[in-house]
Design a protein around this motif. Structure first.
Motif, short mmCIF file in Angstrom:
data_model
loop_
_atom_site.label_atom_id
_atom_site.label_comp_id
_atom_site.label_asym_id
_atom_site.label_seq_id
_atom_site.Cartn_x
_atom_site.Cartn_y
_atom_site.Cartn_z
N ARG A 126 0.87 -1.18 0.00
CA ARG A 126 0.00 0.00 0.00
C ARG A 126 0.90 1.22 0.00
NH1 ARG A 126 -3.43 1.04 5.08
NH2 ARG A 126 -1.43 1.76 5.82
N ASN A 127 0.82 2.00 -1.07
CA ASN A 127 1.61 3.23 -1.19
C ASN A 127 3.08 3.02 -0.85
OD1 ASN A 127 -0.77 4.59 -1.87
ND2 ASN A 127 -1.17 5.16 0.25
N GLY A 128 3.65 1.91 -1.34
CA GLY A 128 5.07 1.65 -1.16
C GLY A 128 5.45 0.91 0.10
N MET A 129 4.49 0.56 0.94
CA MET A 129 4.77 -0.15 2.19
C MET A 129 4.17 -1.55 2.16
SD MET A 129 4.25 2.83 5.05
CE MET A 129 4.63 1.67 6.33
N ALA A 130 4.96 -2.56 2.54
CA ALA A 130 4.48 -3.94 2.58
C ALA A 130 3.47 -4.10 3.71
CB ALA A 130 5.64 -4.91 2.76
N MET A 131 2.31 -4.66 3.37
CA MET A 131 1.26 -4.91 4.36
C MET A 131 1.30 -6.35 4.84
SD MET A 131 -0.43 -2.01 4.75
CE MET A 131 1.21 -1.27 4.74
N VAL A 132 1.35 -7.31 3.92
CA VAL A 132 1.46 -8.74 4.23
C VAL A 132 2.35 -9.37 3.17
CG1 VAL A 132 -0.75 -8.95 5.45
CG2 VAL A 132 -0.68 -9.31 2.99
N THR A 133 2.97 -10.51 3.51
CA THR A 133 3.95 -11.15 2.63
C THR A 133 3.73 -12.65 2.59
OG1 THR A 133 5.55 -9.42 3.11
CG2 THR A 133 6.44 -11.47 2.24
N SER A 134 4.05 -13.27 1.46
CA SER A 134 4.05 -14.73 1.31
C SER A 134 5.42 -15.15 0.80
CB SER A 134 2.99 -15.17 0.29
OG SER A 134 1.71 -14.82 0.74
N LEU A 135 5.88 -16.30 1.29
CA LEU A 135 7.21 -16.79 0.95
C LEU A 135 7.17 -18.29 0.72
CD1 LEU A 135 10.38 -16.66 0.90
CD2 LEU A 135 10.27 -16.99 3.37
N ASP A 136 7.88 -18.74 -0.30
CA ASP A 136 8.14 -20.16 -0.48
C ASP A 136 9.58 -20.31 -0.89
OD1 ASP A 136 7.51 -22.96 -0.64
OD2 ASP A 136 7.76 -22.71 -2.80
N GLY A 137 10.36 -20.92 -0.03
CA GLY A 137 11.77 -21.15 -0.31
C GLY A 137 11.99 -22.57 -0.77
#
Length: 177
Positions: free
Chosen positions: A115-126
């Motif tokens: 949102r407007n350049g700021m991460a709100m939530v993240t998903s990761l798969d390594g």
């Protein structure tokens, strides 16, 4: 003519106004019956779902994901050329995205709802033992008119997609503020 004017005036002044609530005439009447007539208020209709149809990455740096296949775009808030959803009105909005990779023995995907350049939530798969992985995330965000929401793929990360459309980005207005 005068009768038409009187009928119109009576309708206008009675529509959405307070009602006579004399408890002696109606014992079930509430003192708080003065309510605005919200049935005629225009509530914006904003909802979209977009998907990819091709793989992306590995990204050289943080990259905005551009979902080029539009399944719906009520209110035209989502722009497939930029990958941005732009809030047309202030309100509470719901957003959800999915990510998928099928990249052999070393899956490597990471993305955030921004949102407007700021991460709100993240998903990761390594790295893992399998090579078909998906993840999703969602958030309810309070937005001002003009705020941008988009999905960002992190540098050196990848997404797999094809005509099956595994990667999606959706959002809709819950209610205006």
């Amino acid at each position: 003519m005068e009768r038409t004017f009187l009928l119109l005036a009576a309708f206008i002044f009675s529509s959405g106004q307070c009602q006579d609530t004399d408890p002696s005439r109606d014992p079930d009447a509430s003192l708080a019956v003065c309510k605005p007539d919200i049935t005629s208020a225009a509530v914006p209709r904003v909802a979209f779902t977009a998907t990819m149809s091709h793989s992306l990455g590995p990204a050289m740096g943080q990259t905005t994901v551009k979902y080029g296949v539009i399944l719906s775009n009520m209110g035209n808030g989502y722009n497939p050329a930029t990958g941005f959803f732009t809030a047309p009105v202030a309100g509470m909005y719901y957003f959800r995205y999915t990510m998928f990779n099928n990249l052999g023995p070393t899956p490597n995907s990471m993305m955030s709802l921004m949102r407007n350049g700021m991460a709100m939530v993240t998903s990761l798969d390594g790295e893992g033992d399998d090579n078909n992985d998906s993840a999703s995330n969602a958030a309810v965000l309070q937005l001002e008119a003009g705020d941008n929401v988009y999905i960002e793929l992190y540098g050196s990360r990848e997404l797999f997609d094809n005509a099956m459309r595994f990667n999606t980005f959706s959002g809709f207005l819950l209610f205006p503020l």
